[in-house]
Design an enzyme around this catalytic site. Sequence first.
Site, PDB file in Angstrom:
ATOM      1  N   PHE A  39       0.819  -1.225   0.000  1.00  0.00           N
ATOM      2  CA  PHE A  39       0.000   0.000   0.000  1.00  0.00           C
ATOM      3  C   PHE A  39       0.846   1.264   0.000  1.00  0.00           C
ATOM      4  O   PHE A  39       0.358   2.335  -0.358  1.00  0.00           O
ATOM      5  CB  PHE A  39      -0.929   0.019   1.241  1.00  0.00           C
ATOM      6  CG  PHE A  39      -0.243   0.461   2.512  1.00  0.00           C
ATOM      7  CD1 PHE A  39      -0.104   1.811   2.811  1.00  0.00           C
ATOM      8  CD2 PHE A  39       0.316  -0.464   3.391  1.00  0.00           C
ATOM      9  CE1 PHE A  39       0.563   2.225   3.969  1.00  0.00           C
ATOM     10  CE2 PHE A  39       0.969  -0.061   4.547  1.00  0.00           C
ATOM     11  CZ  PHE A  39       1.102   1.282   4.832  1.00  0.00           C
TER      12      PHE A  39
ATOM     13  N   LYS B 155      -1.193  -6.894  -9.398  1.00  0.00           N
ATOM     14  CA  LYS B 155      -2.148  -7.071  -8.286  1.00  0.00           C
ATOM     15  C   LYS B 155      -1.724  -6.077  -7.211  1.00  0.00           C
ATOM     16  O   LYS B 155      -0.864  -6.356  -6.384  1.00  0.00           O
ATOM     17  CB  LYS B 155      -2.059  -8.510  -7.769  1.00  0.00           C
ATOM     18  CG  LYS B 155      -3.291  -9.043  -7.058  1.00  0.00           C
ATOM     19  CD  LYS B 155      -3.748  -8.252  -5.845  1.00  0.00           C
ATOM     20  CE  LYS B 155      -2.909  -8.411  -4.628  1.00  0.00           C
ATOM     21  NZ  LYS B 155      -3.281  -7.478  -3.543  1.00  0.00           N
TER      22      LYS B 155
ATOM     23  N   GLU C 285      -4.958  -3.813  -1.956  1.00  0.00           N
ATOM     24  CA  GLU C 285      -6.403  -3.559  -1.939  1.00  0.00           C
ATOM     25  C   GLU C 285      -6.747  -2.347  -1.080  1.00  0.00           C
ATOM     26  O   GLU C 285      -7.883  -1.882  -1.071  1.00  0.00           O
ATOM     27  CB  GLU C 285      -7.157  -4.811  -1.459  1.00  0.00           C
ATOM     28  CG  GLU C 285      -6.870  -5.273  -0.036  1.00  0.00           C
ATOM     29  CD  GLU C 285      -5.617  -6.139   0.110  1.00  0.00           C
ATOM     30  OE1 GLU C 285      -4.615  -5.874  -0.595  1.00  0.00           O
ATOM     31  OE2 GLU C 285      -5.617  -7.045   0.957  1.00  0.00           O
TER      32      GLU C 285
ATOM     33  N   SER D  89       5.437  -7.038   3.263  1.00  0.00           N
ATOM     34  CA  SER D  89       6.061  -7.393   4.543  1.00  0.00           C
ATOM     35  C   SER D  89       6.824  -8.720   4.417  1.00  0.00           C
ATOM     36  O   SER D  89       6.553  -9.527   3.517  1.00  0.00           O
ATOM     37  CB  SER D  89       5.002  -7.457   5.627  1.00  0.00           C
ATOM     38  OG  SER D  89       3.929  -8.257   5.201  1.00  0.00           O
TER      39      SER D  89
ATOM     40  N   CYS E 232       9.588   1.967   3.378  1.00  0.00           N
ATOM     41  CA  CYS E 232      10.543   0.887   3.666  1.00  0.00           C
ATOM     42  C   CYS E 232      11.955   1.446   3.784  1.00  0.00           C
ATOM     43  O   CYS E 232      12.852   0.773   4.256  1.00  0.00           O
ATOM     44  CB  CYS E 232      10.492  -0.174   2.594  1.00  0.00           C
ATOM     45  SG  CYS E 232      11.085   0.426   1.024  1.00  0.00           S
TER      46      CYS E 232
ATOM     47  N   GLU F 106       9.694  -4.471  12.827  1.00  0.00           N
ATOM     48  CA  GLU F 106       9.362  -3.259  12.055  1.00  0.00           C
ATOM     49  C   GLU F 106       8.083  -2.636  12.622  1.00  0.00           C
ATOM     50  O   GLU F 106       7.085  -3.329  12.800  1.00  0.00           O
ATOM     51  CB  GLU F 106       9.132  -3.651  10.588  1.00  0.00           C
ATOM     52  CG  GLU F 106       8.767  -2.484   9.697  1.00  0.00           C
ATOM     53  CD  GLU F 106       8.484  -2.912   8.253  1.00  0.00           C
ATOM     54  OE1 GLU F 106       7.776  -3.907   8.042  1.00  0.00           O
ATOM     55  OE2 GLU F 106       8.963  -2.219   7.340  1.00  0.00           O
TER      56      GLU F 106
HETATM   57  P1  NAD Z   1       1.602  -6.600   2.990  1.00  0.00           P
HETATM   58  O1  NAD Z   1       2.650  -7.649   3.066  1.00  0.00           O
HETATM   59  O2  NAD Z   1       0.483  -6.626   3.970  1.00  0.00           O
HETATM   60  O3  NAD Z   1       0.888  -6.624   1.551  1.00  0.00           O
HETATM   61  C1  NAD Z   1       1.653  -6.644   0.348  1.00  0.00           C
HETATM   62  C2  NAD Z   1       0.833  -7.355  -0.728  1.00  0.00           C
HETATM   63  O4  NAD Z   1       0.609  -8.710  -0.333  1.00  0.00           O
HETATM   64  C3  NAD Z   1      -0.527  -6.738  -0.988  1.00  0.00           C
HETATM   65  O5  NAD Z   1      -0.765  -6.701  -2.373  1.00  0.00           O
HETATM   66  C4  NAD Z   1      -1.476  -7.680  -0.274  1.00  0.00           C
HETATM   67  O6  NAD Z   1      -2.754  -7.762  -0.889  1.00  0.00           O
HETATM   68  C5  NAD Z   1      -0.773  -9.016  -0.372  1.00  0.00           C
HETATM   69  N1  NAD Z   1      -1.077  -9.899   0.763  1.00  0.00           N
HETATM   70  C6  NAD Z   1      -1.512  -9.533   2.001  1.00  0.00           C
HETATM   71  N2  NAD Z   1      -1.640 -10.618   2.788  1.00  0.00           N
HETATM   72  C7  NAD Z   1      -1.259 -11.685   2.052  1.00  0.00           C
HETATM   73  C8  NAD Z   1      -1.151 -13.088   2.330  1.00  0.00           C
HETATM   74  N3  NAD Z   1      -1.450 -13.588   3.517  1.00  0.00           N
HETATM   75  N4  NAD Z   1      -0.719 -13.890   1.345  1.00  0.00           N
HETATM   76  C9  NAD Z   1      -0.387 -13.385   0.142  1.00  0.00           C
HETATM   77  N5  NAD Z   1      -0.469 -12.081  -0.170  1.00  0.00           N
HETATM   78  C10 NAD Z   1      -0.896 -11.226   0.771  1.00  0.00           C
HETATM   79  O7  NAD Z   1       2.367  -5.209   3.020  1.00  0.00           O
HETATM   80  P2  NAD Z   1       1.752  -3.747   3.156  1.00  0.00           P
HETATM   81  O8  NAD Z   1       1.246  -3.555   4.537  1.00  0.00           O
HETATM   82  O9  NAD Z   1       0.852  -3.460   2.021  1.00  0.00           O
HETATM   83  O10 NAD Z   1       3.079  -2.868   2.929  1.00  0.00           O
HETATM   84  C11 NAD Z   1       3.979  -2.538   3.953  1.00  0.00           C
HETATM   85  C12 NAD Z   1       5.150  -3.482   3.988  1.00  0.00           C
HETATM   86  O11 NAD Z   1       5.837  -3.466   2.754  1.00  0.00           O
HETATM   87  C13 NAD Z   1       6.183  -3.088   5.043  1.00  0.00           C
HETATM   88  O12 NAD Z   1       6.649  -4.241   5.674  1.00  0.00           O
HETATM   89  C14 NAD Z   1       7.276  -2.431   4.224  1.00  0.00           C
HETATM   90  O13 NAD Z   1       8.556  -2.449   4.798  1.00  0.00           O
HETATM   91  C15 NAD Z   1       7.243  -3.271   3.000  1.00  0.00           C
HETATM   92  N6  NAD Z   1       7.870  -2.592   1.872  1.00  0.00           N
HETATM   93  C16 NAD Z   1       9.074  -3.037   1.458  1.00  0.00           C
HETATM   94  C17 NAD Z   1       9.727  -2.424   0.406  1.00  0.00           C
HETATM   95  C18 NAD Z   1      11.062  -2.912  -0.075  1.00  0.00           C
HETATM   96  O14 NAD Z   1      11.450  -2.559  -1.163  1.00  0.00           O
HETATM   97  N7  NAD Z   1      11.779  -3.722   0.683  1.00  0.00           N
HETATM   98  C19 NAD Z   1       9.127  -1.324  -0.230  1.00  0.00           C
HETATM   99  C20 NAD Z   1       7.872  -0.882   0.228  1.00  0.00           C
HETATM  100  C21 NAD Z   1       7.251  -1.537   1.282  1.00  0.00           C
END
Ligand code: NAD
Length: 498
Positions: free
Chosen positions: A149, A173, A176, A226, A281, A383
């Site tokens: 997000f 994808k 959401e 994450s 991040c 985190e």
């Molecule tokens: P998230 O892991 O909750 O969601 C990321 C994606 O995974 C979304 O599209 C979501 O729909 C999907 N998803 C959620 N639950 C899932 C599951 N159980 N199984 C499969 N897919 C699933 O992350 P977020 O809260 O949207 O974003 C924040 C996180 O992203 C933080 O941990 C941040 O550090 C990380 N991030 C990392 C980078 C990097 O380059 N390392 C960059 C930006 C954000």
Amino acid sequence: MRSVHHFISGKSVETASGRFGDIYNPNTGEVQAQVGLALDAEVDMAVESAKAALPGWMATNPQRRARILFKFKDLLEQNIDELAELLSSEHGKVVADSKGDVQRGIDVVEFACGIPHLQKGEYTEGAGPGIDVYSMRQPLGVCAGITPFNFPAMIPCWMFAVAVACGNTFVLKPSEKDPSVPVRLAELFLEAGAPEGVLNVVHGDKTSVDAILKHPDVKAVSFVGSSDIAQYVYATGTAHGKRVQAMGGAKNHGIIMPDCNMEQAVKDIVGAAYGSAGERCMALPVAVTVGKKTGDEFVERMLEAAQNLKVGISTDADAHYGPVVSAAHKAKVEDYIRMGVEEGADLRLDGRGHTLQGHENGFFVGPSLFDHVKPNMRSYKEEIFGPVLQVVRAETLEEAAALPSNHQYGNGVAIFTSDGRAAREFASQVNVGMVGINVPIPVPVSYHTFGGWKRSAFGDTNQHGPEGVRFWTKIKTVTQRWPEGDVGDQAFIIPTMQ
Ligand code: NAD
């Protein structure tokens, strides 16, 4: 109520799944729209669309693909205000930050415009008698991207801009939580002249992620989110024969040396720690001060700077940062602050229970500052992803540098110093993927590559830059000879039956 739909084969497609997710306005806490969440059939539809577009797009020469990307870049620039406002309305970051998000996406598109040069192969004339060897980088096929997000414009562009430039077709994808900007990106890409089906957007949750990871026609998956989910995506995608890169969470440290320009360091770190409500991040949520005097001075100055931050709604041009993305995320951040207190860290500024007059139900968290945080605390190890800065005190550079090196995450790290030799040694030795020297958020420019180490990235190829082109292509190497007449006496350079 407004609904956000899939974008497949150049058209808006309503979900038939009967499943919907709420899209909040983080400023007010109200549900402002709904997004349809795909079941497998809708993921199949998007993959089929990308598959149908593939032969034509692969056969489009790189210069023509680049021309469409140039047009797309122009359209993004023309629409940056509209995109930034839409982004802020669902994410909650202030509009200036949203513009930065879009601009970073534009930077990657600009990089991808160089694809005719970037995708060129290699050639060796005369590798043997009358023998030439050449290699070419070919597209993989239908590829997919799953995005978080927190950067709903930049991160999709990291993925699809480079992937389609290389001749692949794509299924995105997005998160959401803020899915509208990714759909606008796909609409603008179509307007730029991309054929229908080259870029599709399908919305969803774990169900659609699993459908992508197991789909036999998807050749590669890029994920950002994450760490636990990144690890799951990497394991599941590779088990299904796909190429996968999966970027995860982070806990970036800034080392404050006694010889740094303290005024500049505090100014830089206040933005890096609290900007965008810490939902980056590459945010800098841990400051490691070296020596007692440095620590005392840093904490006092930082306290003053953090107290002066203005938390406001995302359209408030004077606000330094806006609300976090959801009520659940606000509760999670506040839980970590409570945990830090229970673990014995010294809470100098408490952002819990922050409310804004007229926006009492918004997801606001005020700036928090902890001093005397210890490496064995859970609130340090994990985190938080919120506007919370944790100060750890160290006596020496060695002790300070060991902290990011030994942390489970290894996305970014920064050192603030005027000692070039110490900085050089630190950059060389630290066990982290991206390093800033007097630069608080060392996000590499688009023509270099972005990626962390340890639990911040699974897979071995980074985003954009030369590594991005390598991730989205496979190499083929051709050895050719065109012998004249009898070839019997023309020795071959590799062993043969003769
Ligand atoms: P998230 O892991 O909750 O969601 C990321 C994606 O995974 C979304 O599209 C979501 O729909 C999907 N998803 C959620 N639950 C899932 C599951 N159980 N199984 C499969 N897919 C699933 O992350 P977020 O809260 O949207 O974003 C924040 C996180 O992203 C933080 O941990 C941040 O550090 C990380 N991030 C990392 C980078 C990097 O380059 N390392 C960059 C930006 C954000």
